[in-house]
Design an enzyme around this catalytic site. Structure first.
Site, PDB file in Angstrom:
ATOM      1  N   GLU A 186       0.972  -1.204   0.000  1.00 17.98           N
ATOM      2  CA  GLU A 186       0.045  -0.009  -0.018  1.00 17.98           C
ATOM      3  C   GLU A 186       0.799   1.318   0.198  1.00 17.98           C
ATOM      4  O   GLU A 186       0.701   2.055   0.889  1.00 17.98           O
ATOM      5  CB  GLU A 186      -0.955  -0.170   1.047  1.00 17.98           C
ATOM      6  N   ASP A 194      -8.451  -9.125   4.235  1.00 20.17           N
ATOM      7  CA  ASP A 194      -8.263  -8.106   5.100  1.00 20.17           C
ATOM      8  C   ASP A 194      -9.398  -7.928   6.182  1.00 20.17           C
ATOM      9  O   ASP A 194     -10.298  -7.323   6.070  1.00 20.17           O
ATOM     10  CB  ASP A 194      -8.367  -6.653   4.350  1.00 20.17           C
ATOM     11  N   GLU A 238     -12.562  -2.601  12.391  1.00 14.71           N
ATOM     12  CA  GLU A 238     -12.762  -1.906  11.129  1.00 14.71           C
ATOM     13  C   GLU A 238     -13.877  -2.402  10.242  1.00 14.71           C
ATOM     14  O   GLU A 238     -14.565  -1.377   9.743  1.00 14.71           O
ATOM     15  CB  GLU A 238     -11.267  -2.311  10.393  1.00 14.71           C
TER      16      GLU A 238
END
Length: 703
Positions: A310, A389, A417
């Site tokens: 990323e 993820d 998240e």
């Protein structure tokens, strides 16, 4: 630099709020009922310390016992170095003179460096309970175990407990930024940083260290793995004295400090023109930095690294691989017993959504499996529980069965998240248990992820668990008070992966809310049901995502469908799912060993809950439940909303049994969850009704 405008004994809170039971978390030590107090009091009137040599954590253990017992029994135990009392607690190390000949040799030999023994010793002239470790750190963990027994109302007359942690590393990763923000933080701002400086709220950090030690955690990284410019300087001379102060506080509770580092630091800090891990100047620069870090913090744990992921810098820039990068840092840390923790979250984040041959799920295995055996002994690979993820449902990462020659830790996301961001109740211990207990078949049947991650299966020297923190400066630490259970549960699983979800849940509820049977039963059931409830009203059958981009809260079915991130569901008017089979798809299923690979390859044997992760199927495909895929989507989302309403209703039944502040705080969150579950239900059902053109068999309202 550091913000020192707080007094030594000041603990500050956002909005001027003061600490209440929510702040004390699992260290409340509420008064016990009279029967329990009567049973425990004779044993707990005196705490005797027994040790040989330097044992600073033994004083901490004795102080915790005196404070905790005093709070629960209403009378603080006396402290003594002699054992003249008829009954007492003897806290020490196994090599102390007071314990010679009193403990079974088998028990003593079974205790590792961080393990402990709790043993009731009956002698003609005296009776006592020994709380002893091979080291003072083990004695501290034993003290917290003993306090947990009292909190949960267990018998202590005939104790014979021998415990060791399953993994050497039991770590919390913070994603805190030095401006005070927290990436994926849902409980306020950082307890460490503010406006580019250290906050200096030492009492709160000490309270946090106590919470960590109480569940057996022994390591912490305090800054974000996405290291920004200011945080890059944490290893520089001007900030190391402040870092050392934080390390001093955590050391009081046996917690070693780590730092996330910027792989490009030789350029950004050192003025070099390269960060090539094979360049002699770069290696020398890191060696010098390591020496300086250990001069300030002699027990520094090491570096946590996110590289070539990323847009983070890494060895790929120089044509090197992950082993080259990790080993360079490991070489610098090795003289000081430091370790490099290298995250395996590496994938193509500039993917073309039109290209179905590239599969993000494959990426970590494809990158790291060829490097097995090439990492130094003080390198640990940190691997997420799933290949994508932290979704509400995804399979276990095949890397856990694919790298037997490499140290590994299992990374779990405590902060929610993708699971409601601590506005929704989603208790993750059952999800983690499924991952921990998953059989990789790496060395035949019984090759669990727990065995791989701890090194027990592969005979690796380092391993364990890492959890992404869910705490901030909210008075309750976690915002949603019930989200404290996720942090507690992570610590308990990291210590003992064999514990069941039910055992951990029962412990936490009793410690946090007391032993009233109705309270224990209601909250335990709410927690244990909540993951499946959240899954029901969000993404179905393992497909994942379907969230708003960037902040990841709330439904947006196509939010990532035409993006660069590789997170697709491929829904069309005929069906949905990702073909990850070897025969006709991306081949991801073939990254597992034979038994799980065959299970996932076949649409007939693939578990329903992961069907759409591995297969693209028609909406009319019949699941093992007997429902079609589309009917399952409709039913689960209607049911999930009703179940979310049921959580709030169950909590209302505890009014008057839970203190008013915590009752009101939790009820508010549950009411918000119920409303948001309706939003999820309507958005998901409407999308798939319009996509498929197939009506709900029960003619419920779909828009």
């Amino acid at each position: 630099m550091e913000n020192d405008n707080k007094t030594k004994n000041e603990t500050t809170f956002r909005n001027g709020e003061v600490p209440r039971d929510a702040y004390k978390a699992w260290l409340r030590y509420a008064p016990l009922n009279p029967d329990q107090a009567e049973e425990y009091a004779p044993w707990c009137g005196t705490v005797v310390a027994a040790f040989s040599g330097h044992a600073p954590l033994l004083a901490t253990a004795c102080e915790e016992l005196r404070d905790g017992i005093g709070s629960m029994l209403g009378r603080r135990p006396q402290e003594s170095r002699s054992s003249d009392s008829e009954r007492f607690l003897l806290v020490g190390t196994l090599d102390s003179a007071e314990l010679k000949g009193l403990m079974d040799e088998a028990d003593m030999e079974a205790v590792g460096d961080e393990g402990y023994v709790l043993r009731t010793v009956e002698q003609p002239e005296r009776r006592f309970i020994a709380i002893a470790g091979k080291t003072d750190k083990g004695a501290l963990y034993g003290a917290f175990h003993f306090l947990r027994l009292l909190q949960t109302g267990q018998r202590i007359r005939d104790l014979r407990v021998v415990e060791n942690p399953a993994g050497k590393l039991r770590m919390i990763d913070h994603w805190d930024n030095m401006d005070g923000s927290i990436e994926r933080g849902y409980a306020g701002r950082s307890v460490f940083f503010h406006h580019g400086a250290f906050l200096g709220n030492w009492n709160r950090i000490r309270d946090y260290a106590r919470m960590m030690a109480a569940v057996g955690l022994n390591a912490i990284s305090i800054n974000n793995v996405n290291v920004n410019e200011t945080a890059t300087r944490l290893i520089a001379p001007e900030l190391l004295p402040s870092v050392a102060k934080v390390a001093d506080v955590f050391r009081e509770y046996g917690v070693r400090l780590f730092l996330s580092i910027n792989f490009a630091s030789p350029i950004e800090l050192g003025g070099l023109t390269t960060a090539d891990p094979l360049d002699p100047q770069v290696r020398e620069w890191w060696a010098e930095r390591a020496t300086d870090v250990y001069r300030h913090i002699p027990d520094f744990g090491g570096f946590l690294v996110k590289a070539d992921s990323e847009f983070r810098p890494g060895p790929f820039t120089y044509g090197r691989d992950h082993a080259d990068g990790a080993n360079m840092l490991a070489e610098a840390l090795q003289p000081y017993d430091g370790v490099v923790i290298w995250r395996c979250f590496v994938y193509d984040c500039l993917q073309d959504w039109r290209d179905r041959s590239t599969d993000r799920a494959r990426a970590a295995y494809d990158h790291f499996r060829p490097l097995d055996g090439k990492f130094r002994e003080n390198v640990i690979l940190q691997i997420k529980n799933g290949p994508v993820d932290f979704q509400v449902r995804e399979p276990v990462s095949p890397l856990f069965g694919g790298m037997p020659l490499t140290n590994q830790v299992l990374e779990l996301q405590i902060t929610q998240e993708y699971t409601g961001q601590q506005r929704h109740l989603c208790y993750l211990v059952p999800q983690w248990k499924e991952a921990i207990d998953f059989d990789t078949y790496a060395l035949g049947e019984g090759s669990t992820v727990a065995g791989v991650a701890t090194g027990a299966l592969t005979d690796r020297p380092l391993g364990g668990f890492a959890g992404i923190a869910n705490i901030g400066d909210e008075p309750s630490w976690t915002g949603h008070i019930l989200a404290q259970a996720n942090y507690y549960g992570f610590g308990r699983l990291a210590w003992s992966p064999t514990l069941t979800s039910e055992q951990i849940t029962d412990e936490w509820v009793r410690i946090t809310f007391g032993n009233d049977p109705a309270v224990v039963e209601t909250i335990s059931r709410m927690l244990l049901d909540s993951w499946h409830i959240y899954e029901n009203y969000t993404s179905p059958l393992g497909i994942g995502w379907m969230v708003n981009p960037s902040h990841h809260y709330g439904p947006n079915v196509d939010g990532y469908e035409y993006s660069k991130w590789g997170t697709y569901h491929f829904a069309d008017n005929q069906g949905i799912g990702v073909n990850r089979t070897v025969s006709t798809g991306t081949g991801y299923a073939g990254q597992y060993h034979d038994v799980p690979a065959a299970r996932y390859e076949s649409v007939e044997s693939c578990p329903d809950e992961l069907l759409l992760f591995f297969h693209h199927v028609p909406y009319t495909h019949v699941l093992k439940s007997g429902k079609t895929v589309i009917q399952h989507i409709y039913d689960s989302h209607f049911e999930g909303f009703e179940q979310a309403e049921g959580l709030a209703e169950a909590w209302r039944g505890l009014e008057g049994k839970v203190d008013g502040d915590r009752y009101a705080s939790v009820l508010s969150r549950l009411q918000q969850q119920s409303k948001h579950a309706a939003e999820w239900r309507d958005v998901i059902n409407t999308y798939f009704y319009r996509k498929s053109g197939i009506s709900d068999a029960h003619n419920r309202t779909i828009y």
